[in-house]
Design an enzyme around this catalytic site. Structure first.
Site, PDB file in Angstrom:
ATOM      1  CG  PHE A  39     -18.244  10.917 -33.755  1.00  0.00           C
ATOM      2  CD1 PHE A  39     -19.048   9.957 -34.358  1.00  0.00           C
ATOM      3  CD2 PHE A  39     -18.266  11.026 -32.361  1.00  0.00           C
ATOM      4  CE1 PHE A  39     -19.858   9.125 -33.585  1.00  0.00           C
ATOM      5  CE2 PHE A  39     -19.064  10.202 -31.590  1.00  0.00           C
ATOM      6  CZ  PHE A  39     -19.862   9.257 -32.201  1.00  0.00           C
ATOM      7  CG  ASP A  84     -14.078  20.030 -40.293  1.00  0.00           C
ATOM      8  OD1 ASP A  84     -14.864  19.433 -39.524  1.00  0.00           O
ATOM      9  OD2 ASP A  84     -12.849  19.846 -40.283  1.00  0.00           O
ATOM     10  CB  SER A  97     -16.376  18.517 -23.019  1.00  0.00           C
ATOM     11  OG  SER A  97     -15.723  17.429 -22.425  1.00  0.00           O
ATOM     12  CE1 TYR A 143     -11.782  19.245 -26.429  1.00  0.00           C
ATOM     13  CE2 TYR A 143     -12.775  18.397 -24.411  1.00  0.00           C
ATOM     14  CZ  TYR A 143     -12.827  18.618 -25.777  1.00  0.00           C
ATOM     15  OH  TYR A 143     -13.932  18.220 -26.487  1.00  0.00           O
ATOM     16  CE  LYS A 186     -15.029  21.489 -26.268  1.00  0.00           C
ATOM     17  NZ  LYS A 186     -15.613  21.896 -27.559  1.00  0.00           N
ATOM     18  CB  VAL A 225     -16.972   2.690 -27.911  1.00  0.00           C
ATOM     19  CG1 VAL A 225     -17.888   1.696 -28.610  1.00  0.00           C
ATOM     20  CG2 VAL A 225     -17.535   3.042 -26.533  1.00  0.00           C
ATOM     21  N   GLY A 244      -2.907  10.695 -13.767  1.00  0.00           N
ATOM     22  CA  GLY A 244      -3.960  11.629 -13.366  1.00  0.00           C
ATOM     23  C   GLY A 244      -5.155  11.678 -14.300  1.00  0.00           C
TER      24      GLY A 244
END
Ligand code: UDP
Length: 315
Positions: free
Chosen positions: A15, A35, A125, A149, A153, A192, A277
């Site tokens: 994205f 990719d 992030s 994750y 990061k 979204v 959590g």
């Protein structure tokens, strides 16, 4: 800004990467994307693939040999590391796969230095803040990641700082919730797009939990603008920067906004929380971004939602 420059983007079919690529090509840069197309999609690069100054290499960026072959051949001026396992559900279900992204991060920085890249950007992030200790989240706040994750990061950000001291210019960009066309709206996807898809199908948006959790949403074009400015500005060297609007909204409000944007009359459906959590609050301070790159996001939520809905309708 980047006319005639060569830019390597790992995870370029995703994205965020694909939107950045479209923008770079429109500015006259040459782009190579690597990719493995595990979550990235060739369709995201439909326009880019018609351009002679673009090349897609289908390969795993976590494999150091693959990555070296593209650095060696392409000799990028700039390199941006987006490749990562993404999606809350996927990353929580496969923590060990997420850890494998550390291999990609360490190869990326080592190769960028070896092949004399002018500057790198690392996509970090808001997950590094975990459940925030203070709000709004400022870059110098203590980190409190709750997921592998977020830990991966945070390690990537450290690579930016360490390599900066070794002479490789770089910046770490803490992305808060980005939304827009091409974002995954499947069951593994993001809120979204999920809400838009649900309302398009005539169903109410499913709000997880009480809906009072907050997220700080930014439209993808604003994110891309901030990335480009951060990449070229020497003021961001060695820095970690929140990329954000700084205007949080609750998920309940988001559901209502999506319903309103469709001109419908319905109530969101409240369902059980997705996972135990889950991060409750996201609200960032964008003043460092404004100070260093002179940028404040332009696209208001109503406008961004309208554009995203348009894309979902056409899809
Ligand atoms: N969410 C929701 N309904 C959905 C998908 C997500 O209420 O169908 C909530 C989710 O619980 C979280 C927020 O929306 O609080 C953002 O979720 P997303 O997966 O988009 O990103 P996150 O910020 O959690 O990484």
């Amino acid at each position: 800004m980047l006319k005639g420059k060569k830019v390597l983007i790992t995870g370029g079919a995703g994205f965020l990467g694909s939107h950045l690529i479209d923008r770079l090509l429109s500015e006259g840069a040459s782009v190579l994307a690597i990719d493995d197309l595990s979550t990235g999609r060739r369709a995201n690069l439909k326009k880019a693939l018609t351009c002679t100054s673009f090349e897609l290499v289908k390969s795993d960026a976590n494999d150091g040999k693959n990555l070296e072959s593209v650095f060696k051949r392409f000799r990028p001026d700039y390199a941006i590391h987006y490749a990562a396992v993404v999606g809350v559900k996927r990353t929580q279900e496969r923590p060990l796969t997420v850890l494998a992204d550390l291999d990609g991060i360490s190869s990326f920085f080592a190769l960028a230095k070896k092949y004399h890249v002018k500057k790198v950007a690392f996509a970090s992030s808001s997950e590094v803040y975990g459940e925030p200790i203070k709000m709004p989240n400022r870059e110098d706040d203590p980190l409190n990641p709750k997921t592998t994750y977020g830990v991966v990061k945070a390690v990537g950000e450290e690579f930016v700082k360490v390599y900066s001291d070794l002479g490789l210019a770089g910046t770490a960009l803490r992305f808060f919730n980005v939304y827009g066309p091409r974002q995954d709206a499947s069951n593994e996807g993001f809120v979204v797009g999920r809400f838009i898809q649900q309302v398009l199908a005539g169903k109410p948006p499913t709000v997880f939990g009480d809906g009072r959790q907050t997220r700080d949403f930014i439209y993808v074009d604003d994110n891309v603008e901030a990335v480009l400015r951060s990449l070229v500005s020497p003021r961001t060297n060695g820095e970690v920067i929140n990329i954000v609007r700084g205007k949080p909204c609750t998920i309940e409000q988001l559901a209502e906004r999506v319903i309103t944007a469709f001109g419908k009359k319905m109530k969101p459906k409240y369902v059980a929380p997705r996972i135990a959590g889950e991060i409750r609050y996201r609200h960032a301070d964008g003043s460092k971004m404004k100070k260093l790159i002179g940028f404040t996001p332009k696209i208001e939520f109503a406008d961004g939602l309208r554009r995203t809905i348009q894309w979902h309708r056409e899809k």
